[in-house]
Write an enzyme that holds these catalytic residues in place. Structure first.
Site, short mmCIF file in Angstrom:
data_model
loop_
_atom_site.label_atom_id
_atom_site.label_comp_id
_atom_site.label_asym_id
_atom_site.label_seq_id
_atom_site.Cartn_x
_atom_site.Cartn_y
_atom_site.Cartn_z
N LYS A 1 -27.86 -19.20 32.31
CA LYS A 1 -27.07 -18.59 31.23
C LYS A 1 -27.54 -19.08 29.86
O LYS A 1 -27.68 -18.29 28.93
CB LYS A 1 -25.58 -18.91 31.44
CG LYS A 1 -24.66 -18.28 30.42
CD LYS A 1 -23.30 -17.96 31.00
CE LYS A 1 -22.40 -19.17 31.14
NZ LYS A 1 -21.80 -19.58 29.85
N LYS B 1 -13.43 -26.31 27.06
CA LYS B 1 -14.27 -25.29 27.69
C LYS B 1 -13.47 -23.97 27.77
O LYS B 1 -12.49 -23.80 27.07
CB LYS B 1 -14.74 -25.76 29.06
CG LYS B 1 -15.66 -26.97 28.99
CD LYS B 1 -16.95 -26.62 28.28
CE LYS B 1 -17.84 -27.84 28.08
NZ LYS B 1 -18.97 -27.55 27.21
N ARG C 1 -30.33 -17.45 24.83
CA ARG C 1 -31.36 -17.77 23.82
C ARG C 1 -32.50 -16.76 23.87
O ARG C 1 -33.12 -16.48 22.84
CB ARG C 1 -31.85 -19.21 24.04
CG ARG C 1 -30.79 -20.26 23.62
CD ARG C 1 -31.05 -21.60 24.28
NE ARG C 1 -30.18 -22.67 23.83
CZ ARG C 1 -28.94 -22.90 24.29
NH1 ARG C 1 -28.39 -22.11 25.20
NH2 ARG C 1 -28.24 -23.94 23.84
N ASP D 1 -20.87 -28.61 32.99
CA ASP D 1 -20.20 -27.43 33.55
C ASP D 1 -19.93 -27.57 35.05
O ASP D 1 -19.34 -26.68 35.66
CB ASP D 1 -21.05 -26.17 33.31
CG ASP D 1 -21.09 -25.80 31.83
OD1 ASP D 1 -20.14 -26.14 31.11
OD2 ASP D 1 -22.07 -25.17 31.41
N ARG E 1 -10.42 -27.60 31.23
CA ARG E 1 -10.87 -27.70 32.63
C ARG E 1 -10.36 -28.95 33.34
O ARG E 1 -10.21 -28.94 34.56
CB ARG E 1 -12.40 -27.69 32.69
CG ARG E 1 -12.94 -26.31 32.63
CD ARG E 1 -14.41 -26.22 32.94
NE ARG E 1 -14.79 -24.83 32.79
CZ ARG E 1 -15.99 -24.40 32.44
NH1 ARG E 1 -16.96 -25.28 32.22
NH2 ARG E 1 -16.24 -23.11 32.34
C1 S3P Z 1 -24.25 -24.63 26.55
C2 S3P Z 1 -23.78 -25.86 26.19
C3 S3P Z 1 -22.59 -26.48 26.81
C4 S3P Z 1 -22.19 -25.79 28.11
C5 S3P Z 1 -22.22 -24.30 27.99
C6 S3P Z 1 -23.63 -23.84 27.63
C7 S3P Z 1 -25.45 -24.11 25.86
O1 S3P Z 1 -21.52 -26.43 25.91
O2 S3P Z 1 -20.89 -26.20 28.49
O3 S3P Z 1 -21.84 -23.68 29.18
O4 S3P Z 1 -26.05 -23.11 26.36
O5 S3P Z 1 -25.82 -24.64 24.82
P1 S3P Z 1 -21.28 -27.60 24.81
O6 S3P Z 1 -22.39 -27.59 23.88
O7 S3P Z 1 -19.97 -27.24 24.14
O8 S3P Z 1 -21.18 -28.85 25.62
#
Ligand code: S3P
Length: 448
Positions: free
Chosen positions: A28, A354, A33, A327, A358
């Site tokens: 994801k 989140k 990105r 996550d 969570r």
């Molecule tokens: C992500 C960063 C994380 C993660 C999210 C995806 C990312 O969040 O929990 O699912 O793609 O940069 P945080 O930066 O808030 O920790």
């Protein structure tokens, strides 16, 4: 795609041994990105293996609203980007649905443009704090024209005529905050520096370099990372093969560990060391997880994972490991529910912000299914019941959170009594194939 209204429950039942080979959807973080950087760069970007979950498709729509052309031809996504510095002002609000990553990174991306951009989202996203991204953007000259109380969405940004480069120390372990500042720097003259005391996933750094950004990383004697990026350079379209998402692989993986007799292979999983904390923790708990065919693909480590049912034992998961498995705590808590003894997870403060709180959602879900646990302010301890005896029989409130839904459905596959989640709709945000993939492995999960 609006999930706020009607809930669709699902129930998982004790299943016989899981077997077979599975391929989880694309990562994801990398998929978001890919759409963003492809939409921004000059020329063509071609993407295979993209996660076609709702969160990522929202990011694609946002990039289209700002001038990128995006289409799918066969298995490939083809993007014609606008060129760095050339995003257009969107005509309407950008709707990010449930997606924290899409919205926060895009706030950085557009914040330093001299234009007005409005961000909206669903009930879950509208509760999440955006100040963590808006604070550094304000330092760069971005104005927040409107927002809901507490810097929440819906909100409208207006960029400055010329943004100011900053040196910014990220106050919490968040790849989203780091990334938002780096993306804002792309349209800012001079050098912006992001200081990252605790390393988080590094996809933004790696991918921006791949697209041609002038970005360098120094790690000082104390292990603190200093990321320097020079703005207003040219970005060039790339060819990207997105590897499988370790955060999605986590669900069949834990399912195979706790359903007796299981033996499965999950192919093509991203093994970037900033993402593998769950595998390390499960191995410490006694899990049989074999890395087959480790290889490098497009600059990322990937491997196939052979997972066999295992007798797990409780461990202490140190706080420093949290960023590499942030996550995965909900599904780790499920694994811990089947382990012998206590599992103590530390450093969980970020879980509170989140898609749901969570930490609370997991604790309530465990309690509703007869698992003894203690929720601390920033910690969770779970006392397991090997064999799943006495586990199950409850309904879990998912609070619009895909990972809470998937985690507790995994729990039901090995528990004595079935486990119901109040809503399965949100699973489509990150893992639309979840139900079919799990059923193909032998999991008994049904609507209702
Ligand atoms: C992500 C960063 C994380 C993660 C999210 C995806 C990312 O969040 O929990 O699912 O793609 O940069 P945080 O930066 O808030 O920790």
């Amino acid at each position: 795609m609006a999930h706020d209204a009607v809930l669709s429950p699902a129930t998982a039942r004790r299943s016989t041994a899981l077997s077979g080979t599975a391929r989880v959807p694309g990562d994801k973080s990398i998929s978001h990105r890919s759409f963003m950087f492809g939409g921004l760069a000059s020329g063509e970007t071609r993407i295979t293996g993209l996660l076609e979950g709702e969160d990522v498709l929202r990011t694609g729509e946002a990039m289209k609203a700002m001038g990128a052309r995006i289409e799918k031809r066969g298995e490939e996504w083809i993007i014609s980007g606008v060129g760095n510095g050339c995003l257009l002002e969107p005509e309407g609000p950008l709707d990010f649905g449930n997606a924290g990553t899409g919205s926060r990174l895009t706030m950085g991306l557009v914040g330093t443009y001299d234009m007005r951009t409005t961000f909206i989202g669903d009930a879950s996203l509208s509760k999440r704090p955006m100040g963590r991204v808006l604070d550094p953007l304000r330092l760069m000259g971005v104005q927040v024209l409107e927002s809901a109380p507490g810097d929440r969405m819906p909100l409208t940004l207006q960029g400055p005529k010329h943004a100011s480069p900053i040196q910014y120390r990220v106050p919490m372990a968040s790849a989203q905050v780091k990334s938002a500042v780096l993306l804002a720097a792309l349209n800012t003259p001079g050098i912006t520096t992001v200081i990252e005391p605790v390393m988080t996933r590094d996809h933004t750094e790696k991918m921006l370099k791949g697209f041609g950004a002038d970005l360098s990383v120094e790690t000082d004697a104390a292990g603190v990372r200093h990321i320097h990026i020079t703005g207003q350079g040219k970005l060039e379209g790339q060819v990207i093969a997105v590897p499988g998402d370790p955060s999605s692989a986590a669900f069949p993986l834990v399912a195979a560990l706790i359903v007796p007799g299981s033996d499965i292979v999950i192919e093509n999983v991203l093994m970037n060391p900033t993402r593998t904390g769950l595998i390390l923790t499960l191995q410490e708990m006694g899990a049989s997880i074999e890395l087959l065919n480790p290889r490098n693909a497009g600059g990322e480590d990937v491997a196939d994972l052979r997972v066999r049912a295992s007798d797990l034992k409780g461990v202490i998961v140190p706080a420093e490991r949290a960023p590499s498995m942030i996550d995965e705590y909900p599904v780790l808590a499920v694994a811990a529910a089947f382990a012998e003894g206590e599992t103590l997870m530390l450093g969980l403060e970020e879980l509170r912000v989140k898609e749901s709180d969570r930490l609370a959602a997991v604790a309530r879900g465990l309690e509703a299914n007869g698992v003894d646990c203690t929720e601390g302010a920033e910690a969770l301890s779970v006392r397991g019941k090997p064999g799943g005896k006495g586990i199950g029989g409850g309904t879990v409130a998912t609070h619009l959170d895909h990972r809470i839904a998937m985690s507790f459905l995994v729990m039901g596959l090995a528990s004595e009594k079935p486990v119901t989640v109040d809503d399965r709709n949100m699973i489509a945000t990150s893992f639309p194939e979840f139900m079919g993939l799990m059923r193909d492995l032998g999991a008994e999960i049904d609507p209702g």
